[in-house]
Design an enzyme around this catalytic site. Sequence first.
Site, PDB file in Angstrom:
ATOM      1  N   ASP A 166      11.139  57.954 -37.405  1.00 24.29           N
ATOM      2  CA  ASP A 166      12.031  57.006 -36.739  1.00 24.29           C
ATOM      3  C   ASP A 166      13.454  57.274 -37.230  1.00 24.29           C
ATOM      4  OD1 ASP A 166      13.096  54.554 -35.446  1.00 24.29           O
ATOM      5  OD2 ASP A 166      10.977  54.072 -35.231  1.00 24.29           O
ATOM      6  N   HIS A 237      14.930  57.010 -31.356  1.00 26.63           N
ATOM      7  CA  HIS A 237      14.362  56.795 -32.702  1.00 26.63           C
ATOM      8  C   HIS A 237      14.234  58.131 -33.450  1.00 26.63           C
ATOM      9  CE1 HIS A 237      13.556  52.490 -32.316  1.00 26.63           C
ATOM     10  NE2 HIS A 237      13.163  52.725 -31.071  1.00 26.63           N
ATOM     11  N   ASP A 300      10.056  55.307 -26.477  1.00 28.84           N
ATOM     12  CA  ASP A 300      10.597  53.949 -26.324  1.00 28.84           C
ATOM     13  C   ASP A 300      12.082  53.906 -26.665  1.00 28.84           C
ATOM     14  OD1 ASP A 300       9.821  54.631 -28.988  1.00 28.84           O
ATOM     15  OD2 ASP A 300      10.069  52.546 -29.588  1.00 28.84           O
ATOM     16  N   GLU A 301      12.743  52.902 -26.162  1.00 30.77           N
ATOM     17  CA  GLU A 301      14.091  52.522 -26.566  1.00 30.77           C
ATOM     18  C   GLU A 301      15.018  53.725 -26.761  1.00 30.77           C
ATOM     19  OE1 GLU A 301      13.139  48.372 -28.857  1.00 30.77           O
ATOM     20  OE2 GLU A 301      12.887  50.177 -30.039  1.00 30.77           O
TER      21      GLU A 301
HETATM   22  C1  ACM Z   1       8.427  49.498 -29.802  1.00 32.41           C
HETATM   23  O1  ACM Z   1       8.122  48.406 -30.273  1.00 32.41           O
HETATM   24  N1  ACM Z   1       9.696  49.907 -29.771  1.00 32.41           N
HETATM   25  C2  ACM Z   1       7.426  50.385 -29.264  1.00 32.41           C
END
Ligand code: ACM
Length: 516
Positions: A166, A237, A300-301
């Site tokens: 991350d 991330h 994600d994100e």
């Molecule tokens: C997440 O909670 N960003 C997968």
Amino acid sequence: MNIIPNPQNFENISGSFVITDDSKIFCNAEFASQAERFRDLVNESCGFLLQFTEVIEEAQIIFSHAEEGEPESYVLMIAQGVATVTSSSPVGCFYAVETLRQILHLNEKQEQPTCANCYVKDSPKFAWRGLLVDVARHFFDVDTLKQIIDLMSQVKLNKLHLHLTDDQGFRLQIDKYPLLNDVSSVRGGSEVVKDGKRYVDDTPHSGYYTKDQIREIVAYASERNVDVIPEIDLPGHFVAALAAYPELSCARQVLEVRKTWGISKDILCAGNEQSYAFVKDVLDEVAELFPSEYVHLGGDEAPKDRWCNCKLCREKMAELKINDYDELQTYMIEIFRQYLEEKGKKVICWNDGLTSSANGEIVSQVWKSYKGSNAATHTKQGRKVIVSPFFYTYFGFPYAMTPLGKTLRLNPFKGVKPANRANVLGIEGAVWTEYIDSADKLFFHLLPRLDALAELAWSSNKTGFYKRLKPRLDYYGQAGISFNRKATKYPALRIATTRKFFRRSSDVEFNKNSKN
Ligand code: ACM
Ligand code: ZN
């Protein structure tokens, strides 16, 4: 009888069963290691080592092969002085031993294990019964992971998803890129909520798993029927890796391994060919190390601000004739999916990283449902999903925000048409560790939520959960494992305590409820 997760079928039979030091075990050869495991559990509990016999009529505990039945299913018949386990595979036999562990109280010291006679016919509701542990925000050692694997397997959970990378740390040895270990696994401080303040402290935090350690974890998990699924989160991330290899970012500026939580705009450049070569090299080592059928690629994100301002990313878009930055991410993931497919691996991504054009083979882990991207839409399109809604199954949050009862109320099929239910592979809980900086706090957040998770993933009927939970809590207490002693009480002052957790002290519940 108190069993977690609740078996599919359970019937009491009159009379009871006692194991003495004279009791003998018979097993078919294929179940030898499960039978030995049972013998070891009895030995730890009562201090006697049961003998094996080759004459089935002499045995009081029988592990016997069944011609039929799903591999994870088993039948346990305890009557007339004999306990008989039948299963078509060692996995089912393993789970029968776990059921025996609970009904015979083999986690406790005792003189003679005893239980009421009964008939159990059991099989899981879902194939995917997972737990994510975020070892990137805080690193946890091998022994802690082994303890988690032990606890998971006791309640028949079978997938340990390691969030290895991350913004705040890259925690896996990669031989080709040593800076991922020397630079990306170390950060200079962490965002904390303490003494009524939120600030960045200057205590360094570091750690990564060597390849030998991963092999040790994978082998330990495998003996307990737990697959270890590695996650390399990209393109977002990814700051820890970019701190070591800034040429992989769009702006190519020097970054530090992030000390604060949240979402970074700095992500992996999708226009630079070096990015693809780099990730493929990393995936070579990941695929070689983890026998798991699946590799999680995160997704994600990932805000697209940097891609919008990057010459290489825009050129890539023109070359691909696409004009949507999310489709550029889809392209990137597809490159890696194909690469992993050649190695016999399948890919999982977080649902917010998948556009509707993403390859249908990619499994969607649904954590945050929104229009067009949720379990209902994905299963309808034929995509397999793992259900992980943050409001129910994120265990890094305080219990005041996500009480046990909330987790238990999760309906994994919410919105999913009956015809598409087979596309729900199962459920995964997640312990994100931004605010969890010790193993004791990790177990406090996890226990007894892990039991609720197992009940959701395995059982069809949750009746009597809290009563059946009691021996698990007693066990955690006796074994000195940290857990939330107030978890079965609906937390008072939910909003106030949640606010306190995020604003005043992330130890607010841990300090109060982890001790007697
Ligand atoms: C997440 O909670 N960003 C997968
Ligand atoms: Zn770029």
